[in-house]
Motif scaffolding. Structure first.
Motif, PDB file in Angstrom:
ATOM      1  N   VAL A 123       0.893  -0.997  -0.075  1.00 34.75           N
ATOM      2  CA  VAL A 123       0.036  -0.089  -0.071  1.00 34.75           C
ATOM      3  C   VAL A 123       1.041   1.301   0.095  1.00 34.75           C
ATOM      4  O   VAL A 123       0.185   2.349   0.040  1.00 34.75           O
ATOM      5  N   LEU A 135      -1.813   8.014   4.129  1.00 29.45           N
ATOM      6  CA  LEU A 135      -1.120   6.579   3.835  1.00 29.45           C
ATOM      7  C   LEU A 135      -1.284   5.469   5.067  1.00 29.45           C
ATOM      8  O   LEU A 135      -1.380   4.639   5.020  1.00 29.45           O
ATOM      9  N   ASP A 137      -3.753   5.995   7.238  1.00 27.16           N
ATOM     10  CA  ASP A 137      -4.995   5.237   7.257  1.00 27.16           C
ATOM     11  C   ASP A 137      -5.251   3.696   6.445  1.00 27.16           C
ATOM     12  O   ASP A 137      -5.799   3.039   6.737  1.00 27.16           O
ATOM     13  N   ARG A 138      -4.754   3.890   5.190  1.00 23.87           N
ATOM     14  CA  ARG A 138      -4.713   2.745   4.320  1.00 23.87           C
ATOM     15  C   ARG A 138      -3.807   1.842   5.044  1.00 23.87           C
ATOM     16  O   ARG A 138      -4.251   0.583   4.649  1.00 23.87           O
ATOM     17  N   GLN A 141      -6.115  -0.033   7.421  1.00 31.12           N
ATOM     18  CA  GLN A 141      -7.092  -0.886   6.840  1.00 31.12           C
ATOM     19  C   GLN A 141      -6.666  -2.206   6.324  1.00 31.12           C
ATOM     20  O   GLN A 141      -7.082  -3.163   6.430  1.00 31.12           O
ATOM     21  N   GLU A 142      -5.323  -1.943   5.610  1.00 35.32           N
ATOM     22  CA  GLU A 142      -4.538  -3.243   5.512  1.00 35.32           C
ATOM     23  C   GLU A 142      -4.301  -4.366   6.305  1.00 35.32           C
ATOM     24  O   GLU A 142      -4.564  -5.486   6.302  1.00 35.32           O
TER      25      GLU A 142
END
Length: 763
Positions: A123, A135, A137-138, A141-142
């Motif tokens: 990501v 980034l 936050d992503r 989530q990953e």
């Protein structure tokens, strides 16, 4: 001094651009005298100059300024950008984003750190990259997605950002994993032809059993559920239910995120019978050849597996003739009134192609030539599907890779050419082991070994082995060059020291000590057949001690306690099994001749082994093994006692103590013999609760065999027999087999041992 535009942030870039446009009226276009960059720390000035549409000597205007701001923000390394104009000098003032200095995890038990780091890199988050709140936050989530895939729905993740010197930050992900959600129930609704328990038995997912701690089969996974749904669909389609469909799948998670319920709604339809099978299209005038590949039978229930197998066989056959893009379509013509189906295989071979280039990827350690020399499909040659499949299998058999895949790619602008892309995933091929082993026969043994199966990426094998068991002590130095010549002739040599004590009931400190070296070459005659020949020098010493067998004393008194020999070896091997560790189909044969042509010991020794693996289904395998040995002394001398065969225990006839079958000395020692027969049969099945996991399997077996002395005739009525069950586990330290056997044919004086286990034994 004019400022154009005022300070911006990434979130209001669009507004800033409009603002810049509004300021255009305040600055008239002018010729740029110089451009200066301010605020850079790690980013090179050349990166900025290459990104902005502003050049010395060119005209400055508002549109170029707006484009420059957008371009610099697009780099993703700046959190603030300003453009100032001072006396026809353009000043680009930037503020860099912090760089990620390190990433740490706290509270993680379910994953290895490298697994999570890999998912974060996918990501865009990694050490050395710019820090960005979006980034993070992503990345969070990953990580949550990774935990959901492990059925840990309650996992919570907190991120701590710690600024450090030189505009860098450390990131710490603190994880509270919680407990995994367990599958509470799996229901199948709409089934009539088959019971719900039968259908659930097809699934890898279940509601848990005593082995779930190992298989994790009671943890919900969308990937596993999709696989189970495909298995369910295949089960019906292989039994004639063409109209079968899965209407819906409902997955419900309890409020505390600890239980999962799965409900599958299906419509079975009616079973259909195949009325006729026809061919349509272009079959290269080889219709008779293709008809022999058809596994679908008229008058039998429609079987989607047979249809898929026939379609693949047709496609592969077209590939053998160079038609890499052949299309074969199975067209069922359904008569629902009569519940029959006429099946038509329509073929279009398309165009014939040849291979332009073979590309190899993923071999960071292994040299290209080690892989390329296994290929039987060559560049600039016609595409041959059979040779490509053979090439893939040969690369896989090297044992250096966990995955080997070949894909065919079009060559743009060349419709008669393709490229082959081979992708491999390497595994560690070096091992350094220091430890202890234990078996029911050997008791405690210390061992050391260093093995390099792919030394320096050259494909050569190097090994040093040391074993200090109670009955067998070994020191061996080995080397194998599988391509000693460009034609694939292998060369191997061994230098060894072996010390063994035959098994007996009364103890004793006598030994057989063998020292020597050997050189052997292997010549491949076909893809599966190799002939071996070589020779060596060997010295065997009989060390006297208490309870030494009379046969040893008799041989030593006649020929001396030390025997020197020059053995020549000639052998042949054929191996077409689909796997060396857990075969499901194929055959293995090995024949070896050892001939003592010089020195004190003159003899000939023959050994033949045959194995056959018959797949009964995807999960069940019927395996057969047989081994025959025969030896004879030459030039009027008896067969050397130190070359005898042994039988009994794991690897031969289970249920009897190791190496205790055959002739017995008056001292109670089992000294083996020069004649041997061993027969084994096994039915291999998945371990209850382990699903389709081939690393852990259950087997039932029956064994027959024994050895005979040199003066004894081979009497089959003297063969011992046993039957039992066992467990096979491919463990991290090697294949482990545990067997419980009961003798069904035994004789007085036989030593019984019902429970036996050992690591590294087959059959």
């Amino acid at each position: 001094m004019n400022i154009f535009p005022s300070r911006l942030s990434p979130t209001i870039l669009a507004v800033a651009t409009l603002f810049a446009a509004g300021q255009a009226a305040a600055i008239a276009p002018f010729t740029i005298r110089d451009i200066r960059i301010e605020g850079l720390q790690r980013v090179e000035p050349g990166t900025v100059f290459a990104s902005i549409p502003l050049r010395v000597g060119e005209t400055y205007d508002d549109d170029k300024a707006s484009a420059a701001i957008r371009a610099l923000y697009a780099l993703g390394v700046f959190k603030d950008v300003r453009i100032e104009v001072v006396d026809d000098v353009v000043v680009v003032a930037v503020e860099e984003r912090p760089t990620v200095a390190g990433v740490e995890f706290s509270g993680v038990r379910e994953f290895d750190k490298e697994v999570l780091m890999k998912s974060l890199r996918e990501v865009g988050l990694a050490e050395g990259r710019p820090y960005d709140k979006a980034l993070i936050d992503r990345a969070t989530q990953e990580l949550k997605r990774q935990y959901i895939n492990r059925s840990l729905y309650g996992a919570e993740i907190q991120t701590t950002v710690t600024p450090i010197e030189r505009n860098r930050v450390n990131l710490t992900f603190t994880v509270t994993e919680g407990s995994p959600a367990r599958i509470k129930e799996i229901r199948i609704v709409g089934n009539q032809a088959f019971s719900e328990s039968t259908l659930r038995g097809l699934f890898e997912l279940d509601t848990g059993n005593w082995l779930s701690w190992y298989t994790k089969s009671d943890r919900y996974s969308r990937t596993k559920l999709n696989g189970d749904l495909e298995t369910l669909k295949s089960y019906y389609l292989s039994r004639g239910y063409i109209d079968f469909r899965i209407d819906s799948t409902q997955v419900a998670i309890s409020p505390d995120k600890q239980e999962v319920s799965i409900i599958i709604n299906i419509t079975e339809g009616e079973p259909y019978i195949v009325s006729e099978v026809d061919l349509a299209g272009n079959y290269l005038n080889r219709e008779d050849e293709f008809k022999q590949l058809i596994t679908v039978k008229a008058g039998q229930p429609y079987n989607a597996n047979d249809v898929a197998e026939t379609t693949k066989a047709f496609t592969d056959r077209f590939g053998d003739f160079g038609f890499a893009f052949a299309r074969v379509e199975a067209r069922p013509e359904i008569d629902r009134a009569r519940r029959v189906v006429r099946l038509v295989f329509a073929a279009d071979p398309s165009r014939r192609v040849y291979v332009r280039r073979i590309n190899i990827n993923g071999n960071d350690r292994t040299r290209d030539e080690v892989i390329r020399r296994e290929f039987r499909q060559y560049e600039a040659a016609w595409y041959d599907g059979r040779k490509i499949r053979l090439s893939r299998d040969r690369v896989d058999r090297l044992g250096y890779f966990t995955e080997v895949n070949i894909e065919t790619a079009d060559v743009p602008g060349a419709p008669d050419q393709v490229d082959l892309n081979l992708t491999v995933a390497e595994k560690p091929t070096s091992s350094l082991q220091v430890g202890a082993g234990f078996s029911s026969a050997e008791r405690l043994s210390l061992n050391f070994s260093f093995k390099q199966e792919n030394a320096f990426g050259t494909g050569q094998y190097l090994a040093v082995e040391l074993n200090t068991s109670k009955f067998n002590r070994v020191l061996v130095l080995s080397s194998v060059d599988p391509y000693f010549t460009a034609d694939g002739i292998s060369r191997s040599f061994d230098i060894y020291h072996r010390s063994s004590k035959p098994y007996n009931d009364y103890g004793g400190n006598y030994e057989l000590i063998t020292e020597g070296g050997s050189l052997r070459f292997g010549v491949p005659f076909t893809e599966n057949d190799t002939v071996f020949f070589g020779g060596g020098i060997e010295r065997t010493r009989i060390k006297t001690g208490t309870n030494i067998p009379a046969e040893y004393l008799a041989y030593a008194e006649q020929f001396g306690y030390t025997s020197n020999t020059v053995p020549l070896t000639v052998g042949w091997a054929r191996d077409d099994r689909d796997s060396a560790l857990a075969p499901n189909r194929g055959r293995y044969q090995r024949f070896n001749t050892e001939w003592g042509v010089g020195g004190d010991a003159r003899f000939i020794k023959l050994n033949y082994q045959f194995q056959q693996f018959v797949p009964l289904s995807r999960q069940y395998t019927l395996a057969f093994n047989s081994e025959f040995g025969w030896g004879k002394g030459l030039n009027g001398r008896p067969f050397p006692v130190f070359k005898n065969f042994y039988s009994g225990g794991l690897g031969s006839v289970r249920g009897f103590e190791q190496s205790t079958l055959g002739p017995r000395s008056i001292t109670g020692t089992y000294a083996g013999g020069p004649k041997k027969i061993t027969l084994n049969g096994e039915l291999v099945a998945p371990f209850p609760g382990a699903g389709n996991d081939k690393t852990l399997r259950l087997f039932a077996f029956t064994d027959v065999g024994t050895v005979w002395g040199e003066s004894e005739k081979v009497d089959l009525s003297q063969m011992r027999a046993s039957a039992g069950v066992g467990i096979s586990w491919i463990s991290p330290v090697g294949p482990l087999r545990l067997a419980w056997a009961t003798p069904v044919r035994k004789f007085a004086g036989d030593k019984i041992q019902k429970l036996q286990f050992q690591i590294g034994t087959s059959f």
